[in-house]
Design an enzyme around this catalytic site. Sequence first.
Site, mmCIF file in Angstrom:
data_model
loop_
_atom_site.group_PDB
_atom_site.id
_atom_site.type_symbol
_atom_site.label_atom_id
_atom_site.label_comp_id
_atom_site.label_asym_id
_atom_site.label_seq_id
_atom_site.Cartn_x
_atom_site.Cartn_y
_atom_site.Cartn_z
ATOM 1 N N CYS A 146 8.648 7.373 -2.237
ATOM 2 C CA CYS A 146 9.176 6.600 -3.373
ATOM 3 C C CYS A 146 8.749 7.179 -4.721
ATOM 4 O O CYS A 146 9.222 8.239 -5.101
ATOM 5 C CB CYS A 146 8.777 5.137 -3.215
ATOM 6 S SG CYS A 146 9.922 4.029 -4.001
ATOM 7 N N HIS B 216 8.351 3.152 2.854
ATOM 8 C CA HIS B 216 7.017 2.537 2.771
ATOM 9 C C HIS B 216 6.675 1.923 4.128
ATOM 10 O O HIS B 216 7.502 1.940 5.062
ATOM 11 C CB HIS B 216 7.031 1.412 1.725
ATOM 12 C CG HIS B 216 7.114 1.881 0.315
ATOM 13 N ND1 HIS B 216 6.080 2.545 -0.330
ATOM 14 C CD2 HIS B 216 8.116 1.771 -0.582
ATOM 15 C CE1 HIS B 216 6.447 2.805 -1.572
ATOM 16 N NE2 HIS B 216 7.671 2.349 -1.756
HETATM 17 N N1 GLN Z 1 9.040 2.655 -9.758
HETATM 18 C C1 GLN Z 1 9.918 3.408 -8.855
HETATM 19 C C2 GLN Z 1 11.216 2.650 -8.570
HETATM 20 O O1 GLN Z 1 11.271 1.441 -8.792
HETATM 21 C C3 GLN Z 1 9.183 3.675 -7.560
HETATM 22 C C4 GLN Z 1 8.882 2.383 -6.792
HETATM 23 C C5 GLN Z 1 7.983 2.617 -5.603
HETATM 24 O O2 GLN Z 1 7.212 3.578 -5.529
HETATM 25 N N2 GLN Z 1 8.043 1.678 -4.604
HETATM 26 O O3 GLN Z 1 12.171 3.237 -8.074
#
Ligand code: GLN
Length: 243
Positions: free
Chosen positions: A95, A192
């Site tokens: 991510c 995740h």
């Molecule tokens: N802030 C980034 C987004 O919203 C990554 C989010 C994350 O790492 N879960 O896409």
Amino acid sequence: MDLRIGHLYPDLMSIYGDRGNVIALSQRAAWRGIDVETRTFTAGEARFDPDWADVYFFGGGQDQGQDLVGADLAGPNGDALRRSIAGGAAVFSVCGGYQLLGKEYVPDTGEPIPGLGVLDVTTRAGKVRFVGNLLCETDDGKMLIGFENHSGYTYLGPLAKPLGRVIAGHGNNGTDKTEGAVQGRLIGCYLHGSALPKNPWLADQLISWGLARRHGAVDLAPLDDTDEDAARAQAAEVAKTRT
Ligand code: GLN
């Protein structure tokens, strides 16, 4: 034989259980009698050692944390990481970390955040946040399961190929049915959960890449992945019910 794991920006980029990926890499190597050392690398530290790590983990983070990491990557630590990757170090990123390995991340508010530029992807904030179980299949038929939570939509350039095809969920951008990216020994994804405990074949691929940097090709002894495979199968069934 030993494996050196570099955990990038764990204080800023380790949300939704992403730290479990470092534990999975470390434990699956240790179960094979491989000595493991893990070091953390974070913003503001003196210049990262570009010659130490064999494999890095770069986890997810909020937009706010990403701008701090982006600023650090724009300095000597970014140069050191590029040198480390050019020297054969592997990277698994999820991510926010994935987004920052790319060319840039353009959040919904604030200035674009320059990425490390080692992965041929670009990310722009979308109008809808993608949240939920994510299931995808690789070209050679392996399943990957995780949980996505991102508003950034990632688009691949010609040098990167998708990690998988989306079976359930949204993946990179909710449009082209791709999930993640692979380029050399770099992997980015939106899985995740954490990803590697339920996708042990991917953990072993990263361990193999990491060991190859200083030890050459290594055949990893198989482990009993009955529980891990059962966990992936169960999570995959839940993901398939996602409308
Ligand atoms: N802030 C980034 C987004 O919203 C990554 C989010 C994350 O790492 N879960 O896409």
